[in-house]
Design a protein around this motif. Structure first.
Motif, PDB file in Angstrom:
ATOM      1  N   ARG A 157     -23.691 -10.692 -36.112  1.00  0.00           N
ATOM      2  CA  ARG A 157     -23.347 -11.824 -36.967  1.00  0.00           C
ATOM      3  C   ARG A 157     -24.373 -12.936 -36.840  1.00  0.00           C
ATOM      4  NH1 ARG A 157     -18.856 -16.364 -35.930  1.00  0.00           N
ATOM      5  NH2 ARG A 157     -20.627 -17.065 -34.695  1.00  0.00           N
ATOM      6  N   ALA A 158     -24.780 -13.482 -37.980  1.00  0.00           N
ATOM      7  CA  ALA A 158     -25.630 -14.667 -38.023  1.00  0.00           C
ATOM      8  C   ALA A 158     -24.877 -15.734 -38.803  1.00  0.00           C
ATOM      9  CB  ALA A 158     -26.963 -14.350 -38.686  1.00  0.00           C
ATOM     10  N   SER A 159     -24.846 -16.955 -38.276  1.00  0.00           N
ATOM     11  CA  SER A 159     -24.060 -18.001 -38.930  1.00  0.00           C
ATOM     12  C   SER A 159     -24.726 -19.364 -38.790  1.00  0.00           C
ATOM     13  CB  SER A 159     -22.644 -18.063 -38.349  1.00  0.00           C
ATOM     14  OG  SER A 159     -22.686 -18.485 -37.001  1.00  0.00           O
ATOM     15  N   VAL A 160     -24.359 -20.233 -39.710  1.00  0.00           N
ATOM     16  CA  VAL A 160     -24.784 -21.639 -39.688  1.00  0.00           C
ATOM     17  C   VAL A 160     -23.530 -22.482 -39.819  1.00  0.00           C
ATOM     18  CG1 VAL A 160     -26.131 -23.423 -40.828  1.00  0.00           C
ATOM     19  CG2 VAL A 160     -27.026 -21.093 -40.714  1.00  0.00           C
ATOM     20  N   SER A 161     -23.400 -23.489 -38.947  1.00  0.00           N
ATOM     21  CA  SER A 161     -22.182 -24.308 -38.907  1.00  0.00           C
ATOM     22  C   SER A 161     -22.526 -25.791 -38.975  1.00  0.00           C
ATOM     23  CB  SER A 161     -21.387 -24.034 -37.615  1.00  0.00           C
ATOM     24  OG  SER A 161     -21.144 -22.662 -37.442  1.00  0.00           O
ATOM     25  N   ALA A 182     -16.944 -26.291 -40.099  1.00  0.00           N
ATOM     26  CA  ALA A 182     -16.896 -25.009 -40.810  1.00  0.00           C
ATOM     27  C   ALA A 182     -18.243 -24.313 -40.686  1.00  0.00           C
ATOM     28  CB  ALA A 182     -16.535 -25.219 -42.272  1.00  0.00           C
ATOM     29  N   GLY A 183     -18.193 -22.984 -40.756  1.00  0.00           N
ATOM     30  CA  GLY A 183     -19.408 -22.197 -40.663  1.00  0.00           C
ATOM     31  C   GLY A 183     -19.448 -21.091 -41.703  1.00  0.00           C
ATOM     32  N   PHE A 184     -20.656 -20.727 -42.091  1.00  0.00           N
ATOM     33  CA  PHE A 184     -20.865 -19.617 -43.018  1.00  0.00           C
ATOM     34  C   PHE A 184     -21.546 -18.500 -42.248  1.00  0.00           C
ATOM     35  CE2 PHE A 184     -23.505 -17.218 -46.005  1.00  0.00           C
ATOM     36  CZ  PHE A 184     -22.532 -16.811 -46.915  1.00  0.00           C
ATOM     37  N   SER A 185     -20.939 -17.307 -42.267  1.00  0.00           N
ATOM     38  CA  SER A 185     -21.440 -16.193 -41.461  1.00  0.00           C
ATOM     39  C   SER A 185     -21.766 -14.982 -42.316  1.00  0.00           C
ATOM     40  CB  SER A 185     -20.410 -15.783 -40.408  1.00  0.00           C
ATOM     41  OG  SER A 185     -20.156 -16.837 -39.519  1.00  0.00           O
ATOM     42  N   HIS A 186     -22.791 -14.271 -41.876  1.00  0.00           N
ATOM     43  CA  HIS A 186     -23.151 -12.979 -42.457  1.00  0.00           C
ATOM     44  C   HIS A 186     -22.931 -11.938 -41.366  1.00  0.00           C
ATOM     45  CE1 HIS A 186     -25.329 -10.061 -44.963  1.00  0.00           C
ATOM     46  NE2 HIS A 186     -25.857  -9.631 -43.818  1.00  0.00           N
ATOM     47  N   LEU A 187     -21.984 -11.033 -41.589  1.00  0.00           N
ATOM     48  CA  LEU A 187     -21.602 -10.038 -40.586  1.00  0.00           C
ATOM     49  C   LEU A 187     -22.052  -8.653 -41.041  1.00  0.00           C
ATOM     50  CD1 LEU A 187     -20.005  -9.434 -37.952  1.00  0.00           C
ATOM     51  CD2 LEU A 187     -18.012  -9.051 -39.411  1.00  0.00           C
ATOM     52  N   ARG A 188     -22.763  -7.983 -40.168  1.00  0.00           N
ATOM     53  CA  ARG A 188     -23.220  -6.622 -40.435  1.00  0.00           C
ATOM     54  C   ARG A 188     -22.525  -5.676 -39.449  1.00  0.00           C
ATOM     55  NH1 ARG A 188     -27.116  -2.886 -38.713  1.00  0.00           N
ATOM     56  NH2 ARG A 188     -28.168  -1.715 -40.377  1.00  0.00           N
ATOM     57  N   THR A 213     -22.637   4.440 -41.115  1.00  0.00           N
ATOM     58  CA  THR A 213     -22.352   3.643 -42.309  1.00  0.00           C
ATOM     59  C   THR A 213     -22.533   2.168 -41.962  1.00  0.00           C
ATOM     60  OG1 THR A 213     -19.998   3.487 -41.791  1.00  0.00           O
ATOM     61  CG2 THR A 213     -20.712   5.343 -43.152  1.00  0.00           C
ATOM     62  N   VAL A 214     -23.007   1.403 -42.917  1.00  0.00           N
ATOM     63  CA  VAL A 214     -23.271  -0.016 -42.713  1.00  0.00           C
ATOM     64  C   VAL A 214     -22.505  -0.822 -43.754  1.00  0.00           C
ATOM     65  CG1 VAL A 214     -25.024  -1.818 -42.666  1.00  0.00           C
ATOM     66  CG2 VAL A 214     -25.550   0.449 -41.736  1.00  0.00           C
ATOM     67  N   GLU A 215     -21.776  -1.825 -43.282  1.00  0.00           N
ATOM     68  CA  GLU A 215     -21.046  -2.725 -44.163  1.00  0.00           C
ATOM     69  C   GLU A 215     -21.457  -4.167 -43.857  1.00  0.00           C
ATOM     70  OE1 GLU A 215     -16.901  -2.129 -43.658  1.00  0.00           O
ATOM     71  OE2 GLU A 215     -16.951   0.023 -44.135  1.00  0.00           O
ATOM     72  N   THR A 216     -21.572  -4.973 -44.893  1.00  0.00           N
ATOM     73  CA  THR A 216     -21.917  -6.387 -44.719  1.00  0.00           C
ATOM     74  C   THR A 216     -20.879  -7.244 -45.429  1.00  0.00           C
ATOM     75  OG1 THR A 216     -23.350  -6.370 -46.674  1.00  0.00           O
ATOM     76  CG2 THR A 216     -24.375  -5.891 -44.539  1.00  0.00           C
ATOM     77  N   THR A 217     -20.549  -8.362 -44.788  1.00  0.00           N
ATOM     78  CA  THR A 217     -19.592  -9.316 -45.373  1.00  0.00           C
ATOM     79  C   THR A 217     -20.069 -10.733 -45.097  1.00  0.00           C
ATOM     80  OG1 THR A 217     -18.251  -9.269 -43.347  1.00  0.00           O
ATOM     81  CG2 THR A 217     -17.615  -7.774 -45.134  1.00  0.00           C
TER      82      THR A 217
END
Length: 232
Positions: A157-161, A182-188, A213-217
């Motif tokens: 996970r990479a995030s900016v808060s 609050a933070g915005f995250s990109h989860l792989r 398998t790879v999923e991103t959210t």
């Protein structure tokens, strides 16, 4: 001073008969004990005065030097992305360095409470009062976290808060800081697929790389940060 107080309190004269000598000694012990109890708070207050004066004096003379001193922070930081996240909180260690009375930068690492999450974080703070580590502040933080859920699933996970917080001084060098935002995250998420039953019959299949398998959210989530800060 003790003999004078004894004579005044007990009403004895210096030329007291010898047969009252034993009674005088017992009374003197009581008076001295009472005098000790009365004078103890005054002695303690007198001893505190030299320590209070130097504590209040340095900020006026060396305020700029102390305000820009470095600090180490120990605390907890939320890591939750959603209800199925492998970790919800992490222990953090940061080193913070003021660049001016208003702005500071920090960096450090964190470990999940279940020891299955590790990562790094860095960011900066703006202290609205112009006093580092004290009063209200605004903060921006970026972090990267690796979640090791099990042998078959891993998450990165990479995030900016963005956070709003307040720091309260406790003693000469310790501060408590609480921030939320609050933070915005990109989860792989990467999942290793189980091998088929026929694969176990062939050695070449077992030596091959398993399929994944790879999923991103992307998620917007709340962030809470609580730290105890020690200034060097």
């Amino acid at each position: 001073m003790a003999d004078t107080a004894f004579c005044y309190f007990m009403g004895f004269r210096i030329g007291m008969p010898l047969d009252g000598y034993v009674h005088m000694n017992l009374s003197a012990l009581r008076v001295r004990a009472l005098a000790g109890l009365v004078s103890a708070p005054m002695l303690a207050h007198a001893q505190e005065e030299p320590t209070v004066a130097p504590h209040s004096a340095p900020p006026a003379v060396h305020g700029g030097t102390q305000r820009l001193s470095s600090a180490a922070a120990l605390g907890v930081h939320s890591l939750s992305v959603d209800s199925v996240s492998p970790a919800s909180m992490a222990f953090i260690v940061d080193i913070e360095q003021p660049l001016s009375p208003f702005i500071s930068v920090f960096a450090g690492g964190h470990v999940g409470v279940n020891l299955k999450a590790t990562g790094l974080q860095a960011g900066g703070r703006v202290y609205l009062t112009g006093r580092p580590f004290q009063g209200p502040f605004l903060s921006v933080q970026g972090d990267g976290t690796f979640f090791d859920a099990d042998d078959d699933v891993s998450k990165l996970r990479a995030s900016v808060s963005g956070l709003v917080g307040y720091s309260q001084q406790l003693g000469n060098q310790w501060h408590i800081a609480l921030a939320g935002g609050a933070g915005f995250s990109h989860l792989r998420q990467e999942t290793e697929l189980p091998r088929s039953a026929t694969c176990t019959l062939f050695s070449w299949c077992l030596l091959s790389t398993p399929e994944r398998t790879v999923e991103t959210t992307q998620t917007l989530h709340p962030v809470v940060r609580l730290t105890a800060v020690h200034r060097f």
